[in-house]
Design an enzyme around this catalytic site. Sequence first.
Site, PDB file in Angstrom:
ATOM      1  N   THR A 125       0.825  -1.213   0.000  1.00  0.00           N
ATOM      2  CA  THR A 125       0.000   0.000   0.000  1.00  0.00           C
ATOM      3  C   THR A 125       0.860   1.263   0.000  1.00  0.00           C
ATOM      4  O   THR A 125       1.984   1.253   0.533  1.00  0.00           O
ATOM      5  CB  THR A 125      -0.900  -0.019   1.257  1.00  0.00           C
ATOM      6  OG1 THR A 125      -1.425   1.290   1.469  1.00  0.00           O
ATOM      7  CG2 THR A 125      -0.147  -0.415   2.526  1.00  0.00           C
ATOM      8  N   ASP A 126       0.297   2.339  -0.529  1.00  0.00           N
ATOM      9  CA  ASP A 126       1.002   3.628  -0.482  1.00  0.00           C
ATOM     10  C   ASP A 126       1.123   4.143   0.957  1.00  0.00           C
ATOM     11  O   ASP A 126       1.907   5.050   1.232  1.00  0.00           O
ATOM     12  CB  ASP A 126       0.304   4.672  -1.367  1.00  0.00           C
ATOM     13  CG  ASP A 126      -1.135   4.977  -0.961  1.00  0.00           C
ATOM     14  OD1 ASP A 126      -1.657   4.330  -0.026  1.00  0.00           O
ATOM     15  OD2 ASP A 126      -1.744   5.865  -1.588  1.00  0.00           O
ATOM     16  N   GLU A 127       0.352   3.531   1.886  1.00  0.00           N
ATOM     17  CA  GLU A 127       0.393   4.021   3.277  1.00  0.00           C
ATOM     18  C   GLU A 127       1.748   3.771   3.935  1.00  0.00           C
ATOM     19  O   GLU A 127       2.057   4.366   4.966  1.00  0.00           O
ATOM     20  CB  GLU A 127      -0.751   3.391   4.093  1.00  0.00           C
ATOM     21  CG  GLU A 127      -2.097   3.745   3.484  1.00  0.00           C
ATOM     22  CD  GLU A 127      -3.308   3.456   4.369  1.00  0.00           C
ATOM     23  OE1 GLU A 127      -3.182   3.438   5.593  1.00  0.00           O
ATOM     24  OE2 GLU A 127      -4.391   3.248   3.779  1.00  0.00           O
ATOM     25  N   TYR A 153      -1.450  -0.461  11.153  1.00  0.00           N
ATOM     26  CA  TYR A 153      -1.677  -1.136   9.862  1.00  0.00           C
ATOM     27  C   TYR A 153      -0.513  -0.867   8.905  1.00  0.00           C
ATOM     28  O   TYR A 153       0.126  -1.800   8.394  1.00  0.00           O
ATOM     29  CB  TYR A 153      -2.997  -0.667   9.230  1.00  0.00           C
ATOM     30  CG  TYR A 153      -3.096  -0.964   7.744  1.00  0.00           C
ATOM     31  CD1 TYR A 153      -3.184  -2.268   7.287  1.00  0.00           C
ATOM     32  CD2 TYR A 153      -3.079   0.074   6.803  1.00  0.00           C
ATOM     33  CE1 TYR A 153      -3.258  -2.548   5.916  1.00  0.00           C
ATOM     34  CE2 TYR A 153      -3.155  -0.194   5.440  1.00  0.00           C
ATOM     35  CZ  TYR A 153      -3.240  -1.498   4.995  1.00  0.00           C
ATOM     36  OH  TYR A 153      -3.304  -1.776   3.647  1.00  0.00           O
ATOM     37  N   LYS A 157       2.432  -3.398   7.256  1.00  0.00           N
ATOM     38  CA  LYS A 157       2.623  -3.581   5.812  1.00  0.00           C
ATOM     39  C   LYS A 157       4.073  -3.213   5.426  1.00  0.00           C
ATOM     40  O   LYS A 157       4.689  -3.869   4.595  1.00  0.00           O
ATOM     41  CB  LYS A 157       1.639  -2.720   5.018  1.00  0.00           C
ATOM     42  CG  LYS A 157       0.177  -3.128   5.152  1.00  0.00           C
ATOM     43  CD  LYS A 157      -0.146  -4.482   4.568  1.00  0.00           C
ATOM     44  CE  LYS A 157      -0.078  -4.530   3.057  1.00  0.00           C
ATOM     45  NZ  LYS A 157      -0.468  -5.889   2.547  1.00  0.00           N
TER      46      LYS A 157
HETATM   47  P1  NAD Z   1      -9.889  -7.129   2.750  1.00  0.00           P
HETATM   48  O1  NAD Z   1      -9.821  -6.845   4.220  1.00  0.00           O
HETATM   49  O2  NAD Z   1     -11.145  -6.824   2.000  1.00  0.00           O
HETATM   50  O3  NAD Z   1      -9.558  -8.674   2.490  1.00  0.00           O
HETATM   51  C1  NAD Z   1      -8.540  -9.355   3.177  1.00  0.00           C
HETATM   52  C2  NAD Z   1      -8.770 -10.846   2.981  1.00  0.00           C
HETATM   53  O4  NAD Z   1      -7.671 -11.538   3.627  1.00  0.00           O
HETATM   54  C3  NAD Z   1     -10.057 -11.367   3.616  1.00  0.00           C
HETATM   55  O5  NAD Z   1     -10.722 -12.228   2.722  1.00  0.00           O
HETATM   56  C4  NAD Z   1      -9.577 -12.123   4.852  1.00  0.00           C
HETATM   57  O6  NAD Z   1     -10.426 -13.217   5.216  1.00  0.00           O
HETATM   58  C5  NAD Z   1      -8.217 -12.617   4.390  1.00  0.00           C
HETATM   59  N1  NAD Z   1      -7.292 -12.874   5.526  1.00  0.00           N
HETATM   60  C6  NAD Z   1      -7.061 -12.082   6.589  1.00  0.00           C
HETATM   61  N2  NAD Z   1      -6.182 -12.677   7.427  1.00  0.00           N
HETATM   62  C7  NAD Z   1      -5.833 -13.860   6.852  1.00  0.00           C
HETATM   63  C8  NAD Z   1      -4.956 -14.911   7.222  1.00  0.00           C
HETATM   64  N3  NAD Z   1      -4.251 -14.860   8.358  1.00  0.00           N
HETATM   65  N4  NAD Z   1      -4.838 -15.975   6.393  1.00  0.00           N
HETATM   66  C9  NAD Z   1      -5.552 -16.047   5.236  1.00  0.00           C
HETATM   67  N5  NAD Z   1      -6.413 -15.093   4.853  1.00  0.00           N
HETATM   68  C10 NAD Z   1      -6.551 -13.992   5.644  1.00  0.00           C
HETATM   69  O7  NAD Z   1      -8.642  -6.351   2.136  1.00  0.00           O
HETATM   70  P2  NAD Z   1      -8.475  -5.686   0.686  1.00  0.00           P
HETATM   71  O8  NAD Z   1      -8.971  -4.286   0.731  1.00  0.00           O
HETATM   72  O9  NAD Z   1      -8.975  -6.618  -0.342  1.00  0.00           O
HETATM   73  O10 NAD Z   1      -6.887  -5.608   0.597  1.00  0.00           O
HETATM   74  C11 NAD Z   1      -6.123  -6.666   0.023  1.00  0.00           C
HETATM   75  C12 NAD Z   1      -4.657  -6.299   0.064  1.00  0.00           C
HETATM   76  O11 NAD Z   1      -4.436  -5.092  -0.654  1.00  0.00           O
HETATM   77  C13 NAD Z   1      -4.123  -6.054   1.473  1.00  0.00           C
HETATM   78  O12 NAD Z   1      -2.839  -6.618   1.562  1.00  0.00           O
HETATM   79  C14 NAD Z   1      -4.067  -4.535   1.594  1.00  0.00           C
HETATM   80  O13 NAD Z   1      -3.054  -4.154   2.478  1.00  0.00           O
HETATM   81  C15 NAD Z   1      -3.745  -4.151   0.166  1.00  0.00           C
HETATM   82  N6  NAD Z   1      -4.226  -2.820  -0.270  1.00  0.00           N
HETATM   83  C16 NAD Z   1      -5.526  -2.458  -0.102  1.00  0.00           C
HETATM   84  C17 NAD Z   1      -5.959  -1.211  -0.573  1.00  0.00           C
HETATM   85  C18 NAD Z   1      -7.408  -0.788  -0.458  1.00  0.00           C
HETATM   86  O14 NAD Z   1      -7.732   0.356  -0.802  1.00  0.00           O
HETATM   87  N7  NAD Z   1      -8.318  -1.632  -0.021  1.00  0.00           N
HETATM   88  C19 NAD Z   1      -5.055  -0.346  -1.193  1.00  0.00           C
HETATM   89  C20 NAD Z   1      -3.720  -0.760  -1.347  1.00  0.00           C
HETATM   90  C21 NAD Z   1      -3.314  -2.004  -0.892  1.00  0.00           C
HETATM   91  P1  TYD Z   2     -10.575   4.253   4.703  1.00  0.00           P
HETATM   92  O1  TYD Z   2     -11.571   3.821   3.683  1.00  0.00           O
HETATM   93  O2  TYD Z   2     -10.615   3.628   6.060  1.00  0.00           O
HETATM   94  O3  TYD Z   2      -9.143   4.057   4.024  1.00  0.00           O
HETATM   95  P2  TYD Z   2      -7.661   4.562   4.545  1.00  0.00           P
HETATM   96  O4  TYD Z   2      -7.758   5.046   5.906  1.00  0.00           O
HETATM   97  O5  TYD Z   2      -6.879   3.291   4.450  1.00  0.00           O
HETATM   98  O6  TYD Z   2      -7.244   5.595   3.569  1.00  0.00           O
HETATM   99  O7  TYD Z   2     -10.707   5.824   4.891  1.00  0.00           O
HETATM  100  C1  TYD Z   2     -10.551   6.719   3.811  1.00  0.00           C
HETATM  101  C2  TYD Z   2     -10.611   8.131   4.364  1.00  0.00           C
HETATM  102  O8  TYD Z   2     -11.946   8.366   4.847  1.00  0.00           O
HETATM  103  C3  TYD Z   2      -9.692   8.364   5.554  1.00  0.00           C
HETATM  104  O9  TYD Z   2      -9.165   9.690   5.471  1.00  0.00           O
HETATM  105  C4  TYD Z   2     -10.602   8.257   6.757  1.00  0.00           C
HETATM  106  C5  TYD Z   2     -11.936   8.735   6.229  1.00  0.00           C
HETATM  107  N1  TYD Z   2     -13.148   8.112   6.851  1.00  0.00           N
HETATM  108  C6  TYD Z   2     -14.171   8.918   7.359  1.00  0.00           C
HETATM  109  O10 TYD Z   2     -14.114  10.156   7.308  1.00  0.00           O
HETATM  110  N2  TYD Z   2     -15.276   8.310   7.906  1.00  0.00           N
HETATM  111  C7  TYD Z   2     -15.398   6.955   7.991  1.00  0.00           C
HETATM  112  O11 TYD Z   2     -16.420   6.451   8.545  1.00  0.00           O
HETATM  113  C8  TYD Z   2     -14.360   6.140   7.454  1.00  0.00           C
HETATM  114  C9  TYD Z   2     -14.428   4.642   7.505  1.00  0.00           C
HETATM  115  C10 TYD Z   2     -13.243   6.767   6.884  1.00  0.00           C
END
Ligand code: NAD
Ligand code: TYD
Length: 339
Positions: A125-127, A153, A157
């Site tokens: 992630t960019d975070e 988090y 990562k």
């Molecule tokens: P999500 O929380 O929707 O899904 C995570 C999945 O991993 C779930 O199905 C969960 O059951 C499974 N999981 C959790 N712990 C596990 C374990 N110990 N063993 C096996 N499976 C397990 O997450 P997401 O949003 O789909 O993100 C997927 C990946 O992408 C993550 O690594 C996250 O850090 C990265 N990512 C997400 C975003 C975003 O905007 N959502 C952006 C950049 C990177």
């Molecule tokens: P989120 O979807 O949790 O992603 P991330 O924190 O990983 O970027 O949140 C996106 C942005 O929205 C973040 O600045 C926090 C804000 N946010 C709210 O203002 N209200 C909410 O209920 C949630 C879940 C997030």
Amino acid sequence: MTILITGGAGFIGSNFIFYQRKAHPEDKLVCVDKLTYAGNLSTLKSVMDDPMFRFYRMDICDRESVYQIFETEKPDVVVNFAAESHVDRSIEDPCVFLQTNIIGTATLMDACRKYGVKRYHQVSTDEVYGDLPLDRPDLFFTEETPIHTSSPYSSSKAAADLLVMAYHRTYGFPATVSRCSNNYGPYHFPEKLIPLMIANCLNDKPLPVYGEGLNVRDWLYVEDHCKAIDLIIRKGRVGEVYNIGGHNEMRNIDIVKLICKELGKPESLITYVTDRKGHDLRYAIDPTKIHNELGWLPETKFTDGLHKTVQWYLDNRAWWEEIISGEYQTYYERMYGNR
Ligand code: NAD
Ligand code: TYD
């Protein structure tokens, strides 16, 4: 070839599975997922009976089971999506993030080394870069930006990323890493900003905006992220990190107002609540490297992507209503009850 996908019952992993089935029907897909609160088997309904798809319920930290599945399935490529992924939950309880995100990654890489997997891809992630100031729109995250995390988090990562690069340097481990900005689209768990606001709007519930809603995120439609990962595993260079993002910065408050507009709901639903602790101000990706090396560009414009996403939540009420009727209620009360 056989691609093992971890976390495929979650948001991005499931979208990646659907994309692979469409783009590379000749490849066999093996999905492993622990099915935590964020994993949902019903998401994978459409592929469950596909002979080129197999699902195992498994914790990526469980070394014995991981080795057994690698022995049976002999994957050529592993793409690790499995993670604890929600910043607010990591602030409440960091340890499970360290376990899955760091130990899980190490366990998978050890299995890859033992069974001679040709490519391991870490979905990051960019975070991991921390945040950028709001008053410097000229600054972006490049692959050279130092790791500088804010939340448990992002720290977990970042630790995983460092471990991946250390395995590459120490053992010549064939790994790549991608660092993507915020995704949105179908099957996004409704604890995250966009699906939470859509679900609350549809239920005429208050829309909880943290602080003043001025924090900026760089939004990317999930299928564009999946296409980028696909290019990296097939054409990317081993040992490299690739940033993924589409220059689509938006303030949270503007996103929430757009969702109200899409759904014809009044902005009076917006409620400003106590800010997130350590809240990152701005994320913004410079995607020059992946563009120049692999020809990747985002294809979905934000207005189209948001419209498609809202429509998906309207058409798939049963999927998210089942989620928000369960354990999610307790989470919501704990997180937003007295905020
Ligand atoms: P999500 O929380 O929707 O899904 C995570 C999945 O991993 C779930 O199905 C969960 O059951 C499974 N999981 C959790 N712990 C596990 C374990 N110990 N063993 C096996 N499976 C397990 O997450 P997401 O949003 O789909 O993100 C997927 C990946 O992408 C993550 O690594 C996250 O850090 C990265 N990512 C997400 C975003 C975003 O905007 N959502 C952006 C950049 C990177
Ligand atoms: P989120 O979807 O949790 O992603 P991330 O924190 O990983 O970027 O949140 C996106 C942005 O929205 C973040 O600045 C926090 C804000 N946010 C709210 O203002 N209200 C909410 O209920 C949630 C879940 C997030």
